[in-house]
Design a protein around this motif. Structure first.
Motif, short mmCIF file in Angstrom:
data_model
loop_
_atom_site.label_atom_id
_atom_site.label_comp_id
_atom_site.label_asym_id
_atom_site.label_seq_id
_atom_site.Cartn_x
_atom_site.Cartn_y
_atom_site.Cartn_z
N LYS A 102 6.58 -42.56 -23.41
CA LYS A 102 5.35 -42.89 -23.84
C LYS A 102 4.59 -41.70 -24.26
O LYS A 102 3.88 -41.45 -25.36
N TRP A 103 4.53 -40.65 -23.26
CA TRP A 103 3.95 -39.40 -23.37
C TRP A 103 4.45 -38.47 -22.06
O TRP A 103 4.78 -39.04 -21.22
N SER B 108 -1.82 -34.66 -25.09
CA SER B 108 -0.74 -34.91 -24.24
C SER B 108 0.26 -33.63 -23.93
O SER B 108 1.21 -33.90 -23.70
N ASP C 103 -2.93 -45.63 -25.32
CA ASP C 103 -2.32 -46.32 -26.24
C ASP C 103 -3.33 -46.47 -27.46
O ASP C 103 -4.38 -46.46 -27.36
N ALA D 57 -1.16 -46.56 -34.90
CA ALA D 57 0.04 -46.06 -34.36
C ALA D 57 1.00 -45.70 -35.47
O ALA D 57 1.78 -44.57 -35.40
N SER E 161 2.23 -47.24 -28.27
CA SER E 161 2.64 -45.61 -27.98
C SER E 161 3.51 -45.29 -29.24
O SER E 161 4.67 -45.62 -29.32
#
Length: 683
Positions: A92-93, A220, A257, A263, A668
């Protein structure tokens, strides 16, 4: 897919493998008993010893050697397990990853549940069941063991997903010095160094790493340091003890998210609230453990103790300041002997994992602590005992029976709250039997089947505060039917499994507030699927003939998932959200005996999948292309790898919900195009 079709498919595969073309082989699977010597550890017998041990399991298990993931960036757990069918790992990160084995923990939108993580056989998960990936250092391990479902009985694990055990080298199988540099896309840079050596009865291994990563998405970036070490002492050829120390210091920002449209069109975007409140997940941990192995005749006995101090500093919707103090002990005996002239293998053990969690929450004021909103003390306890016996009715056929008992406690004391937390205590008593059969068709080929039950107590994160408190949530249980085959030949390998799990009280999302899923028990659900892994030499002796020729090798890992509600009062027979129906990893690799390899690879999710239980909203399918070249010798190795070479915008992972709309922030984005390179020196 109906069970009959699943099992029928694997039966056909087994018939095909029984053809005369597979009848000859010069490769031998390792023998059953591991013997220690001066070059191996009794406590940690190495990759070959792990393979010998796992070959005694009548179910889907796998040993992943470091050669499979060290000649690559090895940034996250995905880089380790991505070629294991049935395992779905999507970052996700940073290090945070959505991990599911056979659909386990689909509703867990943060952290991990339903799969138990171990480091050198010692639990990483918190005492109430949560797991995190920021303490995983992929390039530090000699090998990784994956146990699917109740096949994790070896460690007393009893969850739907099973267990993953990361094993570090010892001074008896590690280079005196190893240094490593990795760097590449999105500001990723990592340095690692390790050393190991044996001095008579004493040996040591130590490894440390430092990394920085700007991240593909805004907000991030992350950095961290990790240190793992173990010290061993062999009293004689039958007794060895080992001390383990592990420390982690991780700082990671969270981008949040996004909606599906954002996204897929602006994947680098961070959600505004995450930036405004400087959302992060920061962890400091210290772990100490000891393990001693005794060999007495045909029996091997392991005993150990461990303690963990974990500090989670986690500014999100509030500023979470959690202190975990976990401790435990374990004992295990394996006796490989005879009964009435027939081989009999007995495995038995006990585990204790207890802890105390001081959970404080504050108002998040721009990333800083504001007023106190919550102070609770949580005390989880877990006690388990297990036994598995394999009786060989023929020299190559074992009938296997097992039983595990889990007693768990979840107790909470509220010191202060503004959000409806309540005092409470719940106990769980779960008995899980298992029966199976294991057939060694020849030294390179096994067929297996089993029926097993699993059960897991909920964590404190389940429920919705005072409305549905944690102590009203039932334990999740499942009955799983499994059949499969595995084998290793010089020119082909295979690992094929079909399974069906009938689950009661699965911990799933039934309602939500402010975009956060509230977990409670479903009635009945079904998880079933196919796990197919194989490798084959397409061509060999192209330019380098001889006993070890060059070759073009095809490697494929294919997972078919069918997860659904079973006559649910709210969602009927809808599909469960959160995992793709199909997932494929494949590569064609030219391999030269000098250590050079080169070839393309793909990651393919050919189907959309639902993000909500109402089955109204889906993700998007994707196909990613990669290319890797590596050169590996006893002294040094180097690699260059390109990922997502077409720079496709895609959804890597999702958070699930009961009912989604186009405005739901659940997605994500995956990383864009990147190139990585690394160099490793071994002396």
């Amino acid at each position: 897919m109906p069970t009959s079709r699943l099992l029928g498919c694997v039966s056909l595969c087994a018939i095909a493998l029984a053809s005369p073309a597979y009848a000859q082989s010069t490769v031998q699977l390792p023998q059953v008993v591991v013997q220690g010597d001066g070059n191996t550890s009794l406590v940690s017998p190495g990759t070959a010893g792990a393979e010998r041990e796992l070959r005694q399991t009548p179910g889907a298990v796998e040993v992943i050697p470091d050669t499979q993931f060290k000649n690559a960036p090895a940034q996250t757990i995905k880089d380790v397990v991505d070629w294991t069918p049935g395992v779905w790992a999507q970052p996700k990160w940073g290090d945070d990853t959505r991990l599911s084995i056979r659909g386990s923990g689909l509703s867990r939108n943060f952290h991990l549940r339903s799969t138990q993580l171990y480091l050198d056989g010692i639990p990483i998960n918190t005492s109430d069941g949560y797991g995190d990936f920021q303490e995983i250092d992929p390039s530090a391990y000699r090998y990784t063991e994956v146990f699917k479902g109740s096949n994790a009985l070896r460690y007393g694990a009893n969850s739907l997903g099973g267990a993953i055990n990361f094993v570090t080298p010892t001074g008896r199988d590690a280079p005196t010095f190893e240094g490593r540099l990795d760097g590449g896309g999105f500001g990723y840079f990592r340095q690692a160094v390790s050393s190991g050596k044996a001095f008579g009865p004493f040996d040591y291994f130590i490894t440390g790493s430092n990394f920085t990563n700007q991240g593909y998405r805004d907000h991030s970036d992350g950095k961290g340091q990790r240190l793992s070490t173990n010290f061993g002492y062999r009293f004689n050829e039958n007794i060895e003890t080992r001390l383990y120390l592990n420390f982690n210091h991780i700082r990671q920002r969270i981008p949040g998210d996004l909606t599906k449209s954002v996204a897929l069109t602006s994947p680098k975007t961070a959600w505004s609230d995450n930036v405004t409140n400087d959302q992060q997940r920061n962890i400091d941990t210290g772990r100490i453990a000891s393990k001693t192995t005794f060999r007495i005749g045909n029996a091997t006995v392991d005993v150990g103790l461990f303690g963990v101090d974990r500090h989670l500093m986690h500014p999100i919707y509030q500023w979470l300041d959690y202190r975990y103090k976990d401790y435990g002990a374990f004992g295990r005996i394996v006796n490989d002997g005879e009964i009435g002239g027939y081989r009999n293998r007995l495995v038995a053990g006990v585990n204790m994992l207890n802890g105390k969690i001081d959970a404080l929450q504050y108002v998040n004021s721009g990333g800083n602590k504001g007023a106190l909103t919550r102070s609770v003390v949580q005390k989880p306890e877990n006690y388990s005992a297990y036994l598995e016996n394999s009786f060989y009715v023929l020299p190559t056929v074992a009938l296997v029976g097992g039983l595990q008992y889990l007693y768990a406690v979840r107790e909470q004391e509220v010191i202060y709250t503004t959000s409806g937390d309540v005092n409470g205590r719940a106990t769980y008593s779960i008995l899980s039997p298992k029966a199976g059969v294991l057939w060694d068709v020849d030294p390179t080929w096994q067929v297996y089947g089993n029926v097993s039950r699993s059960g897991e107590a909920p964590s404190f994160g389940e429920g919705t505060g005072s409305t549905v408190p944690f102590y009203s949530i039932s334990a999740q249980t499942a009955t799983t039917y499994e059949i499969g085959t595995r084998g290793r030949r010089p020119d082909y390998t295979w690992d094929l499994t079909a399974y069906r799990s009938a689950i009661k009280n699965e911990l799933l999302c039934y309602s939500n507030s402010f975009g956060t899923c509230n977990i409670t028990n479903a009635d009945r659900t079904v998880h079933q699927g196919l796990e197919i892994g194989f490798g084959v030499s397409l061509l060999k002796s192209l330019w380098s003939p001889g006993p070890d020729p060059d070759r073009i090798w095809l490697n494929v890992a294919y997972t078919l998932n069918d997860f659904r509600y079973d006559g649910d009062a709210t969602f009927g027979n809808n599909k469960l959200p959160g995992a793709p129906p199909q997932y494929v990893r494949a590569e064609v690799l030219y391999k030269h005996p000098s250590g050079f390899s080169f070839g393309p690879n793909i990651e393919w999710a050919p189907n959309e999948y639902y993000v909500d239980s109402a089955n109204t909203t889906t993700t998007a399918s994707y196909l990613l292309w990669g290319l890797r070249a590596a050169y590996d010798t006893k002294t040094y190795s180097a690699y260059v790898e390109g990922r997502n070479l077409t720079d496709e915008n895609y959804i890597s992972a999702v958070s699930i919900i009961d009912r989604a709309t186009a405005a739901s922030r659940l997605y994500s984005p995956g990383n864009g195009r990147a190139v990585y390179a690394g160099l490793r020196l071994k002396l």
